[in-house]
Design a protein around this motif. Structure first.
Motif, PDB file in Angstrom:
ATOM      1  N   LEU A 334       0.833  -1.194   0.000  1.00  0.00           N
ATOM      2  CA  LEU A 334       0.000   0.000   0.000  1.00  0.00           C
ATOM      3  C   LEU A 334       0.871   1.248   0.000  1.00  0.00           C
ATOM      4  O   LEU A 334       1.912   1.274   0.657  1.00  0.00           O
ATOM      5  N   ASP A 335       0.421   2.239  -0.737  1.00  0.00           N
ATOM      6  CA  ASP A 335       1.178   3.496  -0.808  1.00  0.00           C
ATOM      7  C   ASP A 335       0.253   4.679  -0.553  1.00  0.00           C
ATOM      8  O   ASP A 335       0.163   5.597  -1.351  1.00  0.00           O
ATOM      9  N   GLY A 336      -0.458   4.623   0.579  1.00  0.00           N
ATOM     10  CA  GLY A 336      -1.321   5.726   0.960  1.00  0.00           C
ATOM     11  C   GLY A 336      -2.698   5.632   0.330  1.00  0.00           C
ATOM     12  O   GLY A 336      -3.084   4.596  -0.236  1.00  0.00           O
ATOM     13  N   GLN A 337      -3.437   6.719   0.448  1.00  0.00           N
ATOM     14  CA  GLN A 337      -4.803   6.783  -0.056  1.00  0.00           C
ATOM     15  C   GLN A 337      -4.948   7.931  -1.041  1.00  0.00           C
ATOM     16  O   GLN A 337      -4.265   8.938  -0.936  1.00  0.00           O
ATOM     17  N   GLN A 338      -5.868   7.743  -1.975  1.00  0.00           N
ATOM     18  CA  GLN A 338      -6.230   8.785  -2.924  1.00  0.00           C
ATOM     19  C   GLN A 338      -7.729   8.723  -3.154  1.00  0.00           C
ATOM     20  O   GLN A 338      -8.264   7.650  -3.462  1.00  0.00           O
ATOM     21  N   SER A 339      -8.381   9.866  -2.972  1.00  0.00           N
ATOM     22  CA  SER A 339      -9.826   9.975  -3.206  1.00  0.00           C
ATOM     23  C   SER A 339     -10.603   8.941  -2.407  1.00  0.00           C
ATOM     24  O   SER A 339     -11.582   8.361  -2.893  1.00  0.00           O
ATOM     25  N   GLY A 340     -10.169   8.663  -1.180  1.00  0.00           N
ATOM     26  CA  GLY A 340     -10.888   7.738  -0.323  1.00  0.00           C
ATOM     27  C   GLY A 340     -10.650   6.276  -0.628  1.00  0.00           C
ATOM     28  O   GLY A 340     -11.323   5.413  -0.056  1.00  0.00           O
ATOM     29  N   TRP A 342      -7.669   2.991  -1.312  1.00  0.00           N
ATOM     30  CA  TRP A 342      -6.282   2.581  -1.088  1.00  0.00           C
ATOM     31  C   TRP A 342      -5.555   2.519  -2.422  1.00  0.00           C
ATOM     32  O   TRP A 342      -6.087   2.001  -3.408  1.00  0.00           O
ATOM     33  N   LEU A 343      -4.314   3.012  -2.423  1.00  0.00           N
ATOM     34  CA  LEU A 343      -3.467   2.916  -3.608  1.00  0.00           C
ATOM     35  C   LEU A 343      -2.541   1.728  -3.426  1.00  0.00           C
ATOM     36  O   LEU A 343      -1.748   1.680  -2.487  1.00  0.00           O
ATOM     37  N   VAL A 344      -2.649   0.760  -4.319  1.00  0.00           N
ATOM     38  CA  VAL A 344      -1.835  -0.457  -4.275  1.00  0.00           C
ATOM     39  C   VAL A 344      -0.770  -0.351  -5.349  1.00  0.00           C
ATOM     40  O   VAL A 344      -1.089  -0.247  -6.547  1.00  0.00           O
ATOM     41  N   SER A 345       0.484  -0.368  -4.927  1.00  0.00           N
ATOM     42  CA  SER A 345       1.573  -0.218  -5.892  1.00  0.00           C
ATOM     43  C   SER A 345       2.075  -1.551  -6.439  1.00  0.00           C
ATOM     44  O   SER A 345       2.661  -1.594  -7.511  1.00  0.00           O
ATOM     45  N   SER A 346       1.876  -2.649  -5.717  1.00  0.00           N
ATOM     46  CA  SER A 346       2.302  -3.968  -6.207  1.00  0.00           C
ATOM     47  C   SER A 346       1.527  -5.044  -5.459  1.00  0.00           C
ATOM     48  O   SER A 346       0.973  -4.810  -4.383  1.00  0.00           O
ATOM     49  N   GLY A 347       1.521  -6.241  -6.056  1.00  0.00           N
ATOM     50  CA  GLY A 347       0.835  -7.377  -5.444  1.00  0.00           C
ATOM     51  C   GLY A 347      -0.396  -7.812  -6.204  1.00  0.00           C
ATOM     52  O   GLY A 347      -0.901  -8.911  -5.980  1.00  0.00           O
TER      53      GLY A 347
END
Length: 396
Positions: A334-340, A342-347
């Protein structure tokens, strides 16, 4: 009926009865649970960081006494906006004006001496060919003329210096901005052996936002850019969005204009700075602000609803319905949140069916049926519970 036939009939009846008992049990087995899923779609998303910085003036100028004298008057209003070149203080000019008059008198005397020396030298030059004056007298006359000319230049410089000092009796603002509190009062002796600070003028439109990032984080971002997963914006393209104390967004965006080429050995961080417009002077220098920095773009990232992401001692993970219809666990970064979300960068991989609703009904390795997840169908906090359906009436 003979005994063997009777035994055979009883056996067949028992077998039929056992089969009849097993059939309802097999029909009572529960079907796979139905879950709401979203399809993971890779996107190019802004690379954002939540940071804290400190505001500082765009320019800050110390106003100091440049000549010695007694402060006569403060001309400006403390805390007001002043223009470049506007008079702020007045130092008693009497001694400075007398020094200028003295220098001008010395200049007049030097010019008179030069005129006499020039006349003498001119006369000697005209008589020298007829041998009416000796060569020695001619040389002395020419030397006296040159010395007088040099004395005039020296006196002119003294006059210019005295005139400059007299001008310094009017202390003006070097920049346009807000003038601060006066550091001295009328009647104080200023500039005597030291350059006395009188006040400070700060330009607060725009403002600087000074902040820092750890060297390890910057190195990780640059390594990700080399791999192609990130595209970092450079100076002048990276934007910052400041949050006001009440949580609302500030009306103007800032832009990054400086990043230090070295790491501070005391903190292990790299200093950065952004320029932030402040036309309404809502923000004041010296205060801390939280802001969101848009550092560039992230490639092949995923946005998932918050309900889909779970955590345990291993970190964040999601439950995915595989192609065989069975539930599998996938650990994600996880790399933080955007627009409510979760932002997933890998997986994750594109096309994964991530379970959002019904997570409490599934088990890893067990089958599940899927349906598209509808955000509006999610239970709203504080919604009134539905009344239970009435029991059916008993029949007589």
């Amino acid at each position: 009926m003979t005994a063997p036939l009777r035994l055979l009939a009883l056996t067949c009846a028992a077998t039929i009865s056992l089969a009849a008992c097993k059939k309802p049990q097999e029909q009572a087995a529960p079907p796979p649970p139905e879950v709401g899923v979203v399809e993971a779609k890779p996107q190019t998303l802004p690379l954002q960081r939540e940071l804290v910085g400190r505001l500082s003036p765009y320019r800050s100028a110390d106003v100091r006494a440049r000549v010695a004298g007694v402060l006569q008057k403060r001309v400006y209003e403390e805390g007001s906006n002043v223009k470049e070149g506007q008079e702020l203080f007045l130092i008693d000019p009497a001694q400075l004006r007398a020094a200028l008059n003295e220098a001008e008198g010395a200049l007049a005397s030097a010019r008179a001496t030069l005129a006499n020396a020039r006349a003498t030298a001119t006369r000697a030059r005209s008589l020298a060919p007829q041998k009416y004056v000796s060569q020695s007298d001619l040389d002395n006359a020419v030397a006296a003329e040159r010395s007088a000319a040099a004395a005039v230049q020296q006196a002119e410089a003294a006059v210019a210096n005295a005139r400059i000092n007299l001008g310094y009796a009017r202390v003006t603002s070097p920049i346009t901005g807000l003038a601060g509190k006066a550091q001295v009062t009328e009647g104080a002796l200023v500039g005597q052996g030291d350059v006395t600070l009188l006040t400070t003028v700060d330009q607060i439109d725009p403002l600087y936002v000074n902040f820092s990032m750890t060297a390890d984080e910057l190195s990780a971002l640059r390594a990700a850019q080399d791999k192609g997963t990130l595209a970092l914006a450079g100076d002048g393209k990276t934007t910052v969005q400041v949050n006001l104390p009440d949580g609302s967004a500030y009306a103007h965006e800032g832009t990054l204009d400086f990043s230090s080429p070295t790491v501070d050995p005391a903190t292990g961080a790299v200093s950065l700075r952004a320029v932030l417009p402040n036309p309404d002077r809502i923000l004041l220098p010296g205060s801390f602000v939280s802001f969101k920095a848009n550092l560039g773009a992230r490639n092949n990232a995923f946005l998932l609803p918050q309900q889909a992401v779970q955590r345990d001692t291993r970190g964040g993970y999601v439950m995915v319905v595989g192609a065989d219809g069975k539930v599998v666990r996938k650990d994600v970064v996880l790399d933080g949140q955007q627009s409510g979300s979760w932002l997933v960068s890998s997986g994750l991989a594109g096309g994964d069916k991530v379970i959002v609703s019904g997570l409490q009904k599934v088990k890893e390795g067990a089958p599940a049926t899927t349906k598209p997840w509808q955000p509006q169908a999610a239970a709203q906090p504080g919604a009134p519970a539905q009344a239970p359906a009435p029991a059916p009436a008993k029949k007589d």
